[in-house]
Design a protein around this motif. Structure first.
Motif, PDB file in Angstrom:
ATOM      1  N   GLY A 169       0.807  -1.209   0.000  1.00  0.00           N
ATOM      2  CA  GLY A 169       0.000   0.000   0.000  1.00  0.00           C
ATOM      3  C   GLY A 169       0.840   1.258   0.000  1.00  0.00           C
ATOM      4  O   GLY A 169       2.051   1.220   0.225  1.00  0.00           O
ATOM      5  N   ARG A 170       0.180   2.367  -0.287  1.00  0.00           N
ATOM      6  CA  ARG A 170       0.816   3.685  -0.284  1.00  0.00           C
ATOM      7  C   ARG A 170      -0.139   4.708   0.317  1.00  0.00           C
ATOM      8  O   ARG A 170      -1.355   4.571   0.225  1.00  0.00           O
ATOM      9  CB  ARG A 170       1.201   4.127  -1.705  1.00  0.00           C
ATOM     10  CG  ARG A 170       2.372   3.364  -2.305  1.00  0.00           C
ATOM     11  CD  ARG A 170       2.691   3.848  -3.708  1.00  0.00           C
ATOM     12  NE  ARG A 170       3.832   3.141  -4.260  1.00  0.00           N
ATOM     13  CZ  ARG A 170       5.007   3.697  -4.550  1.00  0.00           C
ATOM     14  NH1 ARG A 170       5.180   5.008  -4.365  1.00  0.00           N
ATOM     15  NH2 ARG A 170       5.992   2.971  -5.041  1.00  0.00           N
ATOM     16  N   MET A 171       0.457   5.722   0.905  1.00  0.00           N
ATOM     17  CA  MET A 171      -0.307   6.874   1.380  1.00  0.00           C
ATOM     18  C   MET A 171       0.397   8.119   0.848  1.00  0.00           C
ATOM     19  O   MET A 171       1.608   8.262   0.998  1.00  0.00           O
ATOM     20  CB  MET A 171      -0.375   6.904   2.911  1.00  0.00           C
ATOM     21  CG  MET A 171      -1.123   5.731   3.522  1.00  0.00           C
ATOM     22  SD  MET A 171      -1.197   5.807   5.328  1.00  0.00           S
ATOM     23  CE  MET A 171      -2.308   7.191   5.550  1.00  0.00           C
ATOM     24  N   GLY A 172      -0.362   8.986   0.213  1.00  0.00           N
ATOM     25  CA  GLY A 172       0.221  10.170  -0.380  1.00  0.00           C
ATOM     26  C   GLY A 172       0.026  11.411   0.469  1.00  0.00           C
ATOM     27  O   GLY A 172      -0.998  11.565   1.149  1.00  0.00           O
ATOM     28  N   ARG A 173       1.037  12.287   0.466  1.00  0.00           N
ATOM     29  CA  ARG A 173       0.943  13.593   1.110  1.00  0.00           C
ATOM     30  C   ARG A 173       0.519  13.507   2.574  1.00  0.00           C
ATOM     31  O   ARG A 173      -0.320  14.279   3.049  1.00  0.00           O
ATOM     32  CB  ARG A 173      -0.026  14.484   0.318  1.00  0.00           C
ATOM     33  CG  ARG A 173       0.427  14.763  -1.109  1.00  0.00           C
ATOM     34  CD  ARG A 173      -0.650  15.490  -1.906  1.00  0.00           C
ATOM     35  NE  ARG A 173      -0.959  16.786  -1.307  1.00  0.00           N
ATOM     36  CZ  ARG A 173      -0.280  17.916  -1.547  1.00  0.00           C
ATOM     37  NH1 ARG A 173       0.762  17.897  -2.362  1.00  0.00           N
ATOM     38  NH2 ARG A 173      -0.625  19.052  -0.970  1.00  0.00           N
ATOM     39  N   VAL A 174       1.128  12.580   3.295  1.00  0.00           N
ATOM     40  CA  VAL A 174       0.803  12.453   4.712  1.00  0.00           C
ATOM     41  C   VAL A 174       1.859  13.119   5.596  1.00  0.00           C
ATOM     42  O   VAL A 174       1.656  13.269   6.808  1.00  0.00           O
ATOM     43  CB  VAL A 174       0.659  10.972   5.124  1.00  0.00           C
ATOM     44  CG1 VAL A 174      -0.575  10.366   4.496  1.00  0.00           C
ATOM     45  CG2 VAL A 174       1.900  10.163   4.750  1.00  0.00           C
ATOM     46  N   GLY A 175       2.991  13.489   5.014  1.00  0.00           N
ATOM     47  CA  GLY A 175       4.037  14.166   5.765  1.00  0.00           C
ATOM     48  C   GLY A 175       4.432  15.462   5.079  1.00  0.00           C
ATOM     49  O   GLY A 175       4.304  15.592   3.851  1.00  0.00           O
TER      50      GLY A 175
END
Length: 210
Positions: A169-175
């Motif tokens: 999985g991936r999560m974008g623009r979380v940091g």
């Protein structure tokens, strides 16, 4: 080199001219981390805090924070390894932390690997990750999760994939660090079935109380 020095060296017999010292072979020992290693570990990690986006931390860690983390992982009996030069200097480290405080996640951990700047590009990351996986299997752990920045961590992604970690999985623009948005890539590796539960599983096993 100055002209007069060059001329002086030319006049010296060949057997008296200084030859460059051969490069010393890169050698190290991988062993469990000890409290005496904490300051070297802190310096390695803080370099990445202030100079890269491979960690989303923005403030340097103190010696006390690392000591608390070391003692916590030691209490849980989780692997925390260091690669040490013959001089005793820590060249890099690898560890796993609990994936969650909830007891059902007690066989799953998250890994971290960091190398000192002088130890990059020499195969040390490969050796540390191999040793960490083996140590996790010995502790009876079942799953390792790697959470890696989607920017500036291509080497880490490639390293984990070589060891069979699969992207889940991936999560974008979380940091947000250094004025830009960052995402994370999640990779996971299944380990061999445990022979016996380690101390982590015992500590996090649901209580029999009401």
């Amino acid at each position: 080199m100055r002209a007069e020095e060059y001329q002086r060296r030319r006049r010296l017999p060949r057997h008296l001219q200084r030859r460059p010292e051969p490069e010393r072979p890169f050698s190290y020992e991988i062993r469990p981390a000890e409290q005496r290693d904490i300051e070297d570990i802190r310096e390695i990690y803080n370099h990445y805090v202030t100079n890269s986006v491979v960690t989303f931390d923005e403030r340097k860690w103190t010696h006390r924070q690392w000591k608390d983390k070391f003692l916590h992982l030691q209490k849980l009996d989780l692997p925390f390894l260091v690669a040490v030069a013959p001089t005793g200097q820590v060249l890099g480290y690898a560890l796993v932390s609990p994936w969650s405080g909830k007891s059902s996640f007690r066989y799953t951990v998250e890994n971290s690997i960091y190398l000192g700047q002088a130890a990059t590009g020499k195969g040390l990351g490969t050796a540390l990750l191999a040793a960490l996986i083996a140590a996790c299997e010995e502790k009876g752990l079942r799953e390792i999760v790697a959470v890696i920045s989607d920017t500036g961590a291509e080497g880490s992604l490639a390293l984990h994939r070589r060891f069979g970690f699969e992207e889940v999985g991936r999560m974008g623009r979380v940091g947000f660090k250094f004025g830009r948005w960052l995402g994370t890539v999640y990779l996971q590796k299944s380990l061999t079935p445990p022979r016996r539960p380690g101390r982590l599983a015992r500590l996090l096993r649901p209580s029999s109380g009401g």
